[in-house]
Design a protein around this motif. Structure first.
Motif, PDB file in Angstrom:
ATOM      1  N   SER A   7      60.698  39.504  51.741  1.00  0.00           N
ATOM      2  CA  SER A   7      61.129  40.137  50.493  1.00  0.00           C
ATOM      3  C   SER A   7      60.369  39.560  49.309  1.00  0.00           C
ATOM      4  O   SER A   7      60.175  38.352  49.200  1.00  0.00           O
ATOM      5  CB  SER A   7      62.637  39.982  50.297  1.00  0.00           C
ATOM      6  OG  SER A   7      63.002  38.630  50.241  1.00  0.00           O
ATOM      7  N   GLY A   8      59.903  40.482  48.461  1.00  0.00           N
ATOM      8  CA  GLY A   8      59.196  40.097  47.242  1.00  0.00           C
ATOM      9  C   GLY A   8      57.788  39.573  47.457  1.00  0.00           C
ATOM     10  O   GLY A   8      57.148  39.116  46.519  1.00  0.00           O
ATOM     11  N   GLY A  23      63.279  44.884  62.215  1.00  0.00           N
ATOM     12  CA  GLY A  23      64.385  44.122  61.647  1.00  0.00           C
ATOM     13  C   GLY A  23      64.024  43.198  60.500  1.00  0.00           C
ATOM     14  O   GLY A  23      64.831  42.383  60.075  1.00  0.00           O
ATOM     15  N   SER A  24      62.840  43.326  59.950  1.00  0.00           N
ATOM     16  CA  SER A  24      62.405  42.452  58.854  1.00  0.00           C
ATOM     17  C   SER A  24      62.901  42.955  57.504  1.00  0.00           C
ATOM     18  O   SER A  24      63.274  44.111  57.354  1.00  0.00           O
ATOM     19  CB  SER A  24      60.877  42.360  58.832  1.00  0.00           C
ATOM     20  OG  SER A  24      60.403  41.733  60.003  1.00  0.00           O
ATOM     21  N   ASP A  25      62.897  42.076  56.519  1.00  0.00           N
ATOM     22  CA  ASP A  25      63.293  42.415  55.161  1.00  0.00           C
ATOM     23  C   ASP A  25      62.051  42.418  54.276  1.00  0.00           C
ATOM     24  O   ASP A  25      61.444  41.373  54.047  1.00  0.00           O
ATOM     25  CB  ASP A  25      64.305  41.406  54.635  1.00  0.00           C
ATOM     26  CG  ASP A  25      64.847  41.750  53.261  1.00  0.00           C
ATOM     27  OD1 ASP A  25      64.414  42.763  52.664  1.00  0.00           O
ATOM     28  OD2 ASP A  25      65.709  41.005  52.772  1.00  0.00           O
ATOM     29  N   LEU A  26      61.679  43.608  53.808  1.00  0.00           N
ATOM     30  CA  LEU A  26      60.515  43.759  52.926  1.00  0.00           C
ATOM     31  C   LEU A  26      60.935  44.160  51.515  1.00  0.00           C
ATOM     32  O   LEU A  26      60.121  44.636  50.736  1.00  0.00           O
ATOM     33  CB  LEU A  26      59.555  44.808  53.492  1.00  0.00           C
ATOM     34  CG  LEU A  26      58.872  44.458  54.804  1.00  0.00           C
ATOM     35  CD1 LEU A  26      58.174  45.670  55.396  1.00  0.00           C
ATOM     36  CD2 LEU A  26      57.878  43.342  54.599  1.00  0.00           C
ATOM     37  N   LEU A  31      52.883  46.378  49.373  1.00  0.00           N
ATOM     38  CA  LEU A  31      51.946  46.546  50.478  1.00  0.00           C
ATOM     39  C   LEU A  31      50.834  47.525  50.107  1.00  0.00           C
ATOM     40  O   LEU A  31      50.165  48.081  50.978  1.00  0.00           O
ATOM     41  CB  LEU A  31      52.697  47.037  51.724  1.00  0.00           C
ATOM     42  CG  LEU A  31      53.644  45.996  52.305  1.00  0.00           C
ATOM     43  CD1 LEU A  31      55.078  46.404  52.101  1.00  0.00           C
ATOM     44  CD2 LEU A  31      53.345  45.762  53.744  1.00  0.00           C
ATOM     45  N   SER A  32      50.604  47.717  48.828  1.00  0.00           N
ATOM     46  CA  SER A  32      49.592  48.657  48.356  1.00  0.00           C
ATOM     47  C   SER A  32      48.224  48.311  48.928  1.00  0.00           C
ATOM     48  O   SER A  32      47.811  47.155  48.934  1.00  0.00           O
ATOM     49  CB  SER A  32      49.514  48.639  46.825  1.00  0.00           C
ATOM     50  OG  SER A  32      50.737  49.046  46.270  1.00  0.00           O
ATOM     51  N   LEU A  46      63.409  48.368  53.201  1.00  0.00           N
ATOM     52  CA  LEU A  46      62.260  48.733  52.373  1.00  0.00           C
ATOM     53  C   LEU A  46      62.629  48.984  50.917  1.00  0.00           C
ATOM     54  O   LEU A  46      61.861  49.593  50.192  1.00  0.00           O
ATOM     55  CB  LEU A  46      61.601  50.009  52.931  1.00  0.00           C
ATOM     56  CG  LEU A  46      60.988  49.933  54.317  1.00  0.00           C
ATOM     57  CD1 LEU A  46      60.456  51.292  54.730  1.00  0.00           C
ATOM     58  CD2 LEU A  46      59.884  48.899  54.351  1.00  0.00           C
ATOM     59  N   ILE A  47      63.763  48.531  50.474  1.00  0.00           N
ATOM     60  CA  ILE A  47      64.225  48.822  49.116  1.00  0.00           C
ATOM     61  C   ILE A  47      63.197  48.337  48.094  1.00  0.00           C
ATOM     62  O   ILE A  47      62.840  47.161  48.058  1.00  0.00           O
ATOM     63  CB  ILE A  47      65.594  48.172  48.854  1.00  0.00           C
ATOM     64  CG1 ILE A  47      66.626  48.720  49.841  1.00  0.00           C
ATOM     65  CG2 ILE A  47      66.040  48.400  47.410  1.00  0.00           C
ATOM     66  CD1 ILE A  47      67.907  47.934  49.885  1.00  0.00           C
TER      67      ILE A  47
END
Length: 106
Positions: A7-8, A23-26, A31-32, A46-47
Motif C-alpha cells: 500500500s502506498g 491477496g496483496s494490498d496495493l 503502478l503507472s 486496489l483502492i
C-alpha cells in the motif's frame, strides 16, 4: 509475493510481469507505466491505485474491487479477464468513468 502489503508504494515503470500478487494490498499504489503482463491479481485491494499507461496483457483479475482506480491509457486491458469484480469511480483506459457500483461477473 502473494499477500504482500504494498500500500502506498511507488511502483512506476516496474517490471512486475508474471508476478503473483494474490491477496496483496496495493491501496494507493502507483503502478503507472509498469509491466504487469501475465500477472495474477486475485483478491487484491486496489483502492486508489493508478495504472496509467500500464501493460495489463493477460492479467488475471478475480474477486478484485476497482474502487477509485485510474486505468487511463492502460495497455491491453481486457474485460474478458475480469471475474467477480466491482467497479466504482473507476477511470477506464479510454477515459470514461464508471461512477456507479458495477459488478462484473464473467
Amino acid at each position: 509475493m502473494s499477500g504482500a502489503n504494498l500500500s502506498g508504494i511507488n511502483l512506476t515503470n516496474a517490471d512486475l510481469s508474471s508476478i503473483d500478487l494474490t491477496g496483496s494490498d496495493l491501496t494507493g499504489s502507483d503502478l503507472s507505466g509498469s509491466n504487469l503482463m501475465y500477472s495474477k491479481l486475485r483478491g487484491v485491494r486496489l483502492i486508489g491505485c493508478k495504472f496509467n499507461g500500464t501493460n495489463l496483457l493477460e492479467v488475471e483479475w478475480r474477486t478484485t474491487d476497482f474502487m477509485d482506480v485510474k486505468l487511463s491509457g492502460a495497455i491491453n486491458f481486457y474485460f474478458g479477464l475480469l471475474e467477480n469484480v466491482l467497479l466504482c469511480n473507476t477511470t477506464m483506459p479510454d477515459g470514461n468513468v464508471i461512477t456507479e457500483e458495477t459488478y462484473w461477473k464473467a
